[in-house]
Write a protein that holds these residues in place. Structure first.
Motif, PDB file in Angstrom:
ATOM      1  N   SER A  12       0.827  -1.201   0.000  1.00 47.78           N
ATOM      2  CA  SER A  12       0.000   0.000   0.000  1.00 47.78           C
ATOM      3  C   SER A  12       0.864   1.254   0.000  1.00 47.78           C
ATOM      4  CB  SER A  12      -0.869  -0.037   1.266  1.00 47.78           C
ATOM      5  OG  SER A  12      -1.652   1.113   1.334  1.00 47.78           O
ATOM      6  N   GLY A  13       0.554   2.198  -0.881  1.00 41.94           N
ATOM      7  CA  GLY A  13       1.302   3.449  -0.972  1.00 41.94           C
ATOM      8  C   GLY A  13       2.360   3.449  -2.053  1.00 41.94           C
ATOM      9  N   THR A  14       2.582   2.294  -2.691  1.00 44.23           N
ATOM     10  CA  THR A  14       3.612   2.193  -3.736  1.00 44.23           C
ATOM     11  C   THR A  14       3.274   3.059  -4.944  1.00 44.23           C
ATOM     12  OG1 THR A  14       4.179  -0.051  -3.064  1.00 44.23           O
ATOM     13  CG2 THR A  14       4.791   0.581  -5.294  1.00 44.23           C
ATOM     14  N   GLY A  15       1.967   3.163  -5.230  1.00 48.15           N
ATOM     15  CA  GLY A  15       1.542   3.906  -6.408  1.00 48.15           C
ATOM     16  C   GLY A  15       0.802   3.011  -7.386  1.00 48.15           C
ATOM     17  N   LYS A  16       0.353   1.888  -6.877  1.00 46.00           N
ATOM     18  CA  LYS A  16      -0.331   0.911  -7.726  1.00 46.00           C
ATOM     19  C   LYS A  16      -1.613   1.479  -8.339  1.00 46.00           C
ATOM     20  CE  LYS A  16      -2.178  -2.053  -5.333  1.00 46.00           C
ATOM     21  NZ  LYS A  16      -2.405  -3.091  -4.337  1.00 46.00           N
ATOM     22  N   SER A  17      -2.443   2.131  -7.532  1.00 44.37           N
ATOM     23  CA  SER A  17      -3.699   2.672  -8.090  1.00 44.37           C
ATOM     24  C   SER A  17      -3.406   3.711  -9.158  1.00 44.37           C
ATOM     25  CB  SER A  17      -4.552   3.305  -6.995  1.00 44.37           C
ATOM     26  OG  SER A  17      -4.713   2.415  -5.942  1.00 44.37           O
ATOM     27  N   THR A  18      -2.392   4.554  -8.915  1.00 43.51           N
ATOM     28  CA  THR A  18      -2.001   5.580  -9.894  1.00 43.51           C
ATOM     29  C   THR A  18      -1.646   4.908 -11.225  1.00 43.51           C
ATOM     30  OG1 THR A  18      -1.070   6.845  -8.060  1.00 43.51           O
ATOM     31  CG2 THR A  18      -0.353   7.475 -10.283  1.00 43.51           C
ATOM     32  N   LEU A  19      -0.828   3.859 -11.151  1.00 43.05           N
ATOM     33  CA  LEU A  19      -0.392   3.170 -12.374  1.00 43.05           C
ATOM     34  C   LEU A  19      -1.554   2.405 -13.015  1.00 43.05           C
ATOM     35  CD1 LEU A  19       3.036   1.872 -11.015  1.00 43.05           C
ATOM     36  CD2 LEU A  19       2.717   3.625 -12.769  1.00 43.05           C
ATOM     37  N   LYS A 131       6.456   8.255   2.955  1.00 44.75           N
ATOM     38  CA  LYS A 131       6.238   9.625   2.493  1.00 44.75           C
ATOM     39  C   LYS A 131       5.000   9.694   1.585  1.00 44.75           C
ATOM     40  CE  LYS A 131       9.101  12.347  -0.144  1.00 44.75           C
ATOM     41  NZ  LYS A 131      10.402  12.441  -0.781  1.00 44.75           N
ATOM     42  N   ARG A 132       4.893   8.705   0.677  1.00 45.45           N
ATOM     43  CA  ARG A 132       3.743   8.710  -0.250  1.00 45.45           C
ATOM     44  C   ARG A 132       2.430   8.504   0.493  1.00 45.45           C
ATOM     45  NH1 ARG A 132       6.309   5.293  -5.407  1.00 45.45           N
ATOM     46  NH2 ARG A 132       8.055   6.730  -5.690  1.00 45.45           N
ATOM     47  N   LEU A 133       2.445   7.620   1.484  1.00 47.45           N
ATOM     48  CA  LEU A 133       1.206   7.380   2.249  1.00 47.45           C
ATOM     49  C   LEU A 133       0.782   8.655   2.976  1.00 47.45           C
ATOM     50  CD1 LEU A 133       1.757   3.811   3.769  1.00 47.45           C
ATOM     51  CD2 LEU A 133      -0.061   4.500   2.203  1.00 47.45           C
ATOM     52  N   LEU A 135       1.661  11.810   2.140  1.00 48.94           N
ATOM     53  CA  LEU A 135       1.269  12.836   1.156  1.00 48.94           C
ATOM     54  C   LEU A 135      -0.113  12.560   0.584  1.00 48.94           C
ATOM     55  CD1 LEU A 135       4.511  13.607  -0.903  1.00 48.94           C
ATOM     56  CD2 LEU A 135       3.130  15.211   0.429  1.00 48.94           C
ATOM     57  N   ARG A 136      -0.456  11.257   0.439  1.00 55.57           N
ATOM     58  CA  ARG A 136      -1.783  10.929  -0.089  1.00 55.57           C
ATOM     59  C   ARG A 136      -2.865  11.470   0.837  1.00 55.57           C
ATOM     60  NH1 ARG A 136      -2.982   4.748  -1.374  1.00 55.57           N
ATOM     61  NH2 ARG A 136      -3.333   4.640   0.861  1.00 55.57           N
ATOM     62  N   GLY A 137      -2.572  11.439   2.134  1.00 52.99           N
ATOM     63  CA  GLY A 137      -3.473  12.074   3.103  1.00 52.99           C
ATOM     64  C   GLY A 137      -4.821  11.406   3.252  1.00 52.99           C
ATOM     65  N   LEU A 166       9.759  -1.422 -10.728  1.00 49.70           N
ATOM     66  CA  LEU A 166      10.115  -0.447  -9.698  1.00 49.70           C
ATOM     67  C   LEU A 166       9.381   0.870  -9.976  1.00 49.70           C
ATOM     68  CD1 LEU A 166      12.006   0.637  -7.381  1.00 49.70           C
ATOM     69  CD2 LEU A 166      13.663   1.175  -9.181  1.00 49.70           C
ATOM     70  N   ASN A 167       8.604   1.358  -8.996  1.00 44.70           N
ATOM     71  CA  ASN A 167       7.940   2.653  -9.186  1.00 44.70           C
ATOM     72  C   ASN A 167       8.755   3.756  -8.503  1.00 44.70           C
ATOM     73  OD1 ASN A 167       6.221   4.743  -9.778  1.00 44.70           O
ATOM     74  ND2 ASN A 167       4.715   4.203  -8.208  1.00 44.70           N
ATOM     75  N   ASP A 168       9.811   4.188  -9.207  1.00 44.84           N
ATOM     76  CA  ASP A 168      10.581   5.350  -8.721  1.00 44.84           C
ATOM     77  C   ASP A 168      10.022   6.581  -9.417  1.00 44.84           C
ATOM     78  OD1 ASP A 168      11.526   4.454 -11.153  1.00 44.84           O
ATOM     79  OD2 ASP A 168      13.628   4.392 -10.582  1.00 44.84           O
ATOM     80  N   ASP A 169      10.334   6.719 -10.702  1.00 46.08           N
ATOM     81  CA  ASP A 169       9.715   7.786 -11.496  1.00 46.08           C
ATOM     82  C   ASP A 169       8.428   7.220 -12.102  1.00 46.08           C
ATOM     83  OD1 ASP A 169       9.849  10.384 -13.095  1.00 46.08           O
ATOM     84  OD2 ASP A 169       9.588   8.840 -14.617  1.00 46.08           O
TER      85      ASP A 169
HETATM   86  P1  ADP Z   1      -1.395   2.476  -3.813  1.00 46.67           P
HETATM   87  O1  ADP Z   1      -2.564   2.269  -4.713  1.00 46.67           O
HETATM   88  O2  ADP Z   1      -0.254   1.583  -4.155  1.00 46.67           O
HETATM   89  O3  ADP Z   1      -1.747   2.384  -2.354  1.00 46.67           O
HETATM   90  P2  ADP Z   1      -1.421   5.281  -4.744  1.00 46.67           P
HETATM   91  O4  ADP Z   1      -1.518   5.097  -6.230  1.00 46.67           O
HETATM   92  O5  ADP Z   1      -2.621   5.742  -4.015  1.00 46.67           O
HETATM   93  O6  ADP Z   1      -0.830   3.950  -4.026  1.00 46.67           O
HETATM   94  O7  ADP Z   1      -0.182   6.284  -4.497  1.00 46.67           O
HETATM   95  C1  ADP Z   1       0.165   6.721  -3.200  1.00 46.67           C
HETATM   96  C2  ADP Z   1       0.590   8.196  -3.298  1.00 46.67           C
HETATM   97  O8  ADP Z   1       1.865   8.261  -3.944  1.00 46.67           O
HETATM   98  C3  ADP Z   1      -0.357   9.049  -4.114  1.00 46.67           C
HETATM   99  O9  ADP Z   1      -0.451  10.332  -3.493  1.00 46.67           O
HETATM  100  C4  ADP Z   1       0.313   9.130  -5.486  1.00 46.67           C
HETATM  101  O10 ADP Z   1       0.000  10.336  -6.156  1.00 46.67           O
HETATM  102  C5  ADP Z   1       1.802   9.091  -5.110  1.00 46.67           C
HETATM  103  N1  ADP Z   1       2.689   8.458  -6.120  1.00 46.67           N
HETATM  104  C6  ADP Z   1       2.415   7.426  -6.937  1.00 46.67           C
HETATM  105  N2  ADP Z   1       3.489   7.099  -7.690  1.00 46.67           N
HETATM  106  C7  ADP Z   1       4.462   7.955  -7.344  1.00 46.67           C
HETATM  107  C8  ADP Z   1       5.832   8.152  -7.772  1.00 46.67           C
HETATM  108  N3  ADP Z   1       6.403   7.370  -8.710  1.00 46.67           N
HETATM  109  N4  ADP Z   1       6.539   9.127  -7.182  1.00 46.67           N
HETATM  110  C9  ADP Z   1       5.992   9.911  -6.217  1.00 46.67           C
HETATM  111  N5  ADP Z   1       4.715   9.798  -5.785  1.00 46.67           N
HETATM  112  C10 ADP Z   1       3.954   8.833  -6.323  1.00 46.67           C
END
Ligand code: ADP
Ligand code: 5GP
Length: 186
Positions: A12-19, A131-133, A135-137, A166-169
């Motif tokens: 959780s927080g990796t950015g999976k939903s975003t991708l 940090k991502r978790l 920032l997502r708030g 790897l979800n860096d960029d």
């Molecule tokens: P997940 O679905 O894995 O829990 P989210 O897609 O909700 O994660 O992403 C968590 C937070 O990190 C969100 O605020 C998103 O905008 C941010 N985020 C996603 N990918 C990246 C990235 N490569 N670099 C920085 N921030 C990212």
């Protein structure tokens, strides 16, 4: 053309939903498995699109009725995959896309072996994940702690799956993910 099962797994927080949101937009041919969950809805999430948000007693009745092909307790909430969706998909050769935790992945591998293509997405580090978790708030402090503890355990399994991204960029990660999915779909 035979159906496909693509399973995405990430702490959780990796950015999976975003991708995944980008992948779903680029690939309307992928049939998204909408899971049931008992966790609270986050701002912006839509019932029936992101999840079916249901009550604990409803979820437990659905377990008893055999409505899930797999289900697990993740971060103190229930999550489960609809058996009807998977049966329909297999019958109609759908290209199916799942988002599961490692318990769900293990269950799908047991059921479908190499036919379930598992892609694990990893964050650059635990510190960045935290940090991502934040920032997502979307989550209170105790939920963030629980998710980070769980992430450590999930990351220990990162080499057990079929593919690793790897979800860096985020743009680079999406390019890798999309190319990988398109290779699997071929
Ligand atoms: P997940 O679905 O894995 O829990 P989210 O897609 O909700 O994660 O992403 C968590 C937070 O990190 C969100 O605020 C998103 O905008 C941010 N985020 C996603 N990918 C990246 C990235 N490569 N670099 C920085 N921030 C990212
Ligand atoms: P979130 O609450 O952040 O949406 O998801 C928490 C975790 O539950 C993620 O690791 C996600 O992959 C997992 N998850 C979502 N749906 C399911 C499901 O149907 N089954 C299982 N086993 N895990 C799921």
């Amino acid at each position: 053309m035979p159906g496909k099962m693509i399973v995405i797994c990430a702490p959780s927080g990796t950015g999976k939903s975003t991708l995944l949101n980008r992948l779903k937009a680029d690939h309307p041919d992928l049939m998204w498995s909408v899971s049931c969950t008992t966790r609270p809805t986050r701002t912006g999430e839509v019932h029936g699109k992101d999840y079916y948000f249901i009550k604990v007693d409803t979820f437990e009745k659905q377990i008893a009725d055999g409505e899930f092909i797999e289900w697990a307790k993740v971060h103190s909430n229930y999550y489960g995959t609809s058996k009807r969706f998977v049966d329909e998909g297999l019958k109609n050769n759908w290209k199916m896309l799942f988002d599961l935790d490692v318990q769900g992945v293990d269950a799908m591998k047991k059921l479908y072996g190499a036919d379930a293509h598992v892609i694990f997405i990893e964050p650059p580090s635990i510190e960045e994940l935290e940090k991502r978790l934040r920032l997502r708030g979307t989550d209170p402090e105790h939920v963030i702690s629980e998710r980070i503890n769980n992430a450590r355990k999930e990351l220990a399994r990162k080499d057990d799956f079929d593919h690793l991204v790897l979800n860096d960029d985020v743009d680079r990660a999406y390019k890798d993910l999309k190319a990988l999915v398109e290779r699997i779909l071929k």
